[in-house]
Design an enzyme around this catalytic site. Sequence first.
Site, PDB file in Angstrom:
ATOM      1  N   ASP A 149     -10.939 -23.255   5.230  1.00 11.94           N
ATOM      2  CA  ASP A 149     -10.343 -22.158   4.469  1.00 11.94           C
ATOM      3  C   ASP A 149      -8.880 -21.985   4.863  1.00 11.94           C
ATOM      4  O   ASP A 149      -8.567 -21.724   6.015  1.00 11.94           O
ATOM      5  CB  ASP A 149     -11.106 -20.860   4.781  1.00 11.94           C
ATOM      6  CG  ASP A 149     -10.578 -19.694   3.979  1.00 11.94           C
ATOM      7  OD1 ASP A 149     -11.089 -19.461   2.873  1.00 11.94           O
ATOM      8  OD2 ASP A 149      -9.631 -19.025   4.450  1.00 11.94           O
ATOM      9  N   TYR A 181      -0.664 -18.761   4.745  1.00 14.46           N
ATOM     10  CA  TYR A 181      -0.832 -19.214   6.142  1.00 14.46           C
ATOM     11  C   TYR A 181       0.215 -20.273   6.518  1.00 14.46           C
ATOM     12  O   TYR A 181       0.350 -20.608   7.691  1.00 14.46           O
ATOM     13  CB  TYR A 181      -2.220 -19.826   6.382  1.00 14.46           C
ATOM     14  CG  TYR A 181      -3.420 -18.929   6.123  1.00 14.46           C
ATOM     15  CD1 TYR A 181      -3.274 -17.564   5.902  1.00 14.46           C
ATOM     16  CD2 TYR A 181      -4.701 -19.461   6.115  1.00 14.46           C
ATOM     17  CE1 TYR A 181      -4.388 -16.760   5.650  1.00 14.46           C
ATOM     18  CE2 TYR A 181      -5.820 -18.662   5.876  1.00 14.46           C
ATOM     19  CZ  TYR A 181      -5.652 -17.317   5.643  1.00 14.46           C
ATOM     20  OH  TYR A 181      -6.762 -16.540   5.403  1.00 14.46           O
ATOM     21  N   LYS A 207      -5.543 -19.894  -1.379  1.00 14.51           N
ATOM     22  CA  LYS A 207      -5.409 -18.570  -2.009  1.00 14.51           C
ATOM     23  C   LYS A 207      -4.020 -18.367  -2.601  1.00 14.51           C
ATOM     24  O   LYS A 207      -3.018 -18.836  -2.040  1.00 14.51           O
ATOM     25  CB  LYS A 207      -5.674 -17.473  -0.962  1.00 14.51           C
ATOM     26  CG  LYS A 207      -6.938 -17.711  -0.165  1.00 14.51           C
ATOM     27  CD  LYS A 207      -7.279 -16.598   0.796  1.00 14.51           C
ATOM     28  CE  LYS A 207      -8.422 -17.014   1.722  1.00 14.51           C
ATOM     29  NZ  LYS A 207      -7.994 -17.760   2.908  1.00 14.51           N
ATOM     30  N   HIS A 223      -5.487 -13.680  -3.082  1.00 15.91           N
ATOM     31  CA  HIS A 223      -5.553 -13.336  -1.656  1.00 15.91           C
ATOM     32  C   HIS A 223      -5.843 -11.850  -1.405  1.00 15.91           C
ATOM     33  O   HIS A 223      -6.529 -11.505  -0.446  1.00 15.91           O
ATOM     34  CB  HIS A 223      -4.256 -13.756  -0.951  1.00 15.91           C
ATOM     35  CG  HIS A 223      -4.426 -14.027   0.508  1.00 15.91           C
ATOM     36  ND1 HIS A 223      -3.765 -15.021   1.171  1.00 15.91           N
ATOM     37  CD2 HIS A 223      -5.208 -13.431   1.443  1.00 15.91           C
ATOM     38  CE1 HIS A 223      -4.134 -15.013   2.445  1.00 15.91           C
ATOM     39  NE2 HIS A 223      -5.007 -14.057   2.630  1.00 15.91           N
TER      40      HIS A 223
END
Length: 282
Positions: free
Chosen positions: A48, A53, A78, A111
């Site tokens: 994931d 990120y 996301k 997200h």
Amino acid sequence: MRTLQETFTLANGVKMPRLGLGTWQIPDGDTIYETVKSAIDAGYRHIDTAHAYANENGVGRAVRDSGIPRGEIFVTSKCPAELKSYDLALTSFDATMSALGLEQLDLYLIHAPWPWAEMGTDYSVANREVWRALETIYASGRARAIGVSNFNIADLNNILEHCTVRPMVNQIRYFIGDIQDELAAFCKAQGVQVEGYSPLATGAILENAILLEIAAGHGKSVAQICIRYVFQKGIVPLPKSTNPKRLAENAAIDFELTHDEMTRLDELHDIATHLEGPRRAT
Ligand code: A2P
């Protein structure tokens, strides 16, 4: 490890491994590359990530270099919480796919229902536009499943009442002492699979005396109790670790918490001592 081979079937028939690797706060470059590589070597088949990120590059490189057929690894990313228009979502998906270097994504999520700096603000009209973009991506076949993250019941109803394709997943924060069972039950009733991020409360519940006692009774670590609890709730835990030993430990949860232990854990509240990261969505 049996757990790593178990799957849930999403509403559209796509199979998702029942335990995945979370990668929030793992830096791009060697750290994420080595982490994902170690996880895949340990048997993880579900990774994931998120555009936010900033590590999609290394995730994709490790997946591509793994030698495991692409169809056997489930990859999620996301759409950033700040991008609240149809066009921005489509453009961001292209950026995600080129960073990952993959042809197809297994799951693409919104997200959050609001930009992180405006948590709680009503973006319902814009979220319907972003969802329309995810439907376009899904129709193109570039994402095998689509869903949301950090959505509460009202946020989900906003999509469910207007969508053509129903969200298949809602990824929420979920750990012992801070569970969102009303939301989880609503998702279940709607056929939306729940995933739980931060199942270890980012490390903030690992010293809890009750958890230590239950762990000792099973000859397991507190981390394993935390992950097993989420797993036994029918929620997909996404624990994160950069440490190969802990990656293996976190997947070794082929044991059963008793009904009484589950009830005792359900009744714990606010046990996180120094929690980092966003508060929950509801
Ligand atoms: P590390 O990466 O050094 O292993 P969460 O999954 O709730 O976000 O928690 C992640 C945090 O918990 C990270 O700081 C991670 O550190 C730590 N962690 C992950 N697995 C374990 C484990 N088995 N035992 C102790 N700490 C762990």
